[in-house]
Design an enzyme around this catalytic site. Sequence first.
Site, PDB file in Angstrom:
ATOM      1  N   LYS A  14       3.298   9.202  -6.165  1.00 47.33           N
ATOM      2  CA  LYS A  14       3.597   7.992  -5.392  1.00 47.33           C
ATOM      3  C   LYS A  14       4.597   8.362  -4.300  1.00 47.33           C
ATOM      4  CE  LYS A  14       4.102   3.268  -6.991  1.00 47.33           C
ATOM      5  NZ  LYS A  14       4.748   2.444  -8.001  1.00 47.33           N
TER       6      LYS A  14
HETATM    7  C1  E4P Z   1       3.812  -0.756  -7.540  1.00 47.60           C
HETATM    8  O1  E4P Z   1       3.295   0.293  -7.832  1.00 47.60           O
HETATM    9  C2  E4P Z   1       5.218  -1.086  -7.795  1.00 47.60           C
HETATM   10  O2  E4P Z   1       5.696  -0.364  -8.899  1.00 47.60           O
HETATM   11  C3  E4P Z   1       5.450  -2.517  -8.119  1.00 47.60           C
HETATM   12  O3  E4P Z   1       4.310  -3.289  -8.094  1.00 47.60           O
HETATM   13  C4  E4P Z   1       6.694  -3.084  -7.529  1.00 47.60           C
HETATM   14  O4  E4P Z   1       6.739  -4.444  -7.733  1.00 47.60           O
HETATM   15  P1  E4P Z   1       8.027  -5.349  -7.902  1.00 47.60           P
HETATM   16  O5  E4P Z   1       8.214  -6.084  -6.631  1.00 47.60           O
HETATM   17  O6  E4P Z   1       7.678  -6.231  -9.034  1.00 47.60           O
HETATM   18  O7  E4P Z   1       9.192  -4.435  -8.210  1.00 47.60           O
END
Ligand code: E4P
Length: 215
Positions: A84
Amino acid sequence: MKFFLDTAKIEEIRRAKELGMLDGVTTNPSHVAATGKGFRQVVDEILAEVREEPVSLEVVATDTEGMVREGRELAKLAPNVVVKVPTTVEGVKAMKVLSQEGIKVNATLVFSSLQALLVAKAGAAYVSPFVGRLDGIGHDGMGIVEEIRQIYDNYDFATEILVAAVRHPQHVLQAALVGADVITFRLETLEQLFHHPMTDVGLERFLKDWEKVPQ
Ligand code: E4P
């Protein structure tokens, strides 16, 4: 549509697996911090549990060279690791290098369809638009997903649209209607999908009537 679990908590991953609805896992530095455990311990636990499905692990370097170095290390951990990478200028450059080496990249922190166009051109395997965070500042998160779908279809990009920062079941429905490839959500949202009050009332009535049937 594939269902990924957005967590680093092993008990939640096991529960989604038990429900038969785990197609992959996405983690991020905040999720790892929430476990209270060290990064390596968390990753080892997840990779021991999820052996086939993609598991996104995020780099924390902010320069291209550092991201590429970390990405290569993460990719060595298991064949199902997806690296990522944040969608910054340095990040998009790193995405291109890693993708050209055959390492799968998940472009994270995407907030516009033009960023999504860039990461597809850089060869990312997944693009993660954060719909809930856009909604939270008064924008239309799912509108971005719709635009990305159209752009990718126009040019036959293979990058999969992974809807992220999901807040409720309506996001799941909208993502499915728009034709997103993947959605990543918390366990709570997955569990909510199973329930409808009329299912419970209907079942209760059937079981009551069944008691009247001579055995
Ligand atoms: C995506 O891969 C992220 O980890 C995630 O959806 C972040 O979302 P949040 O806004 O709930 O932290």
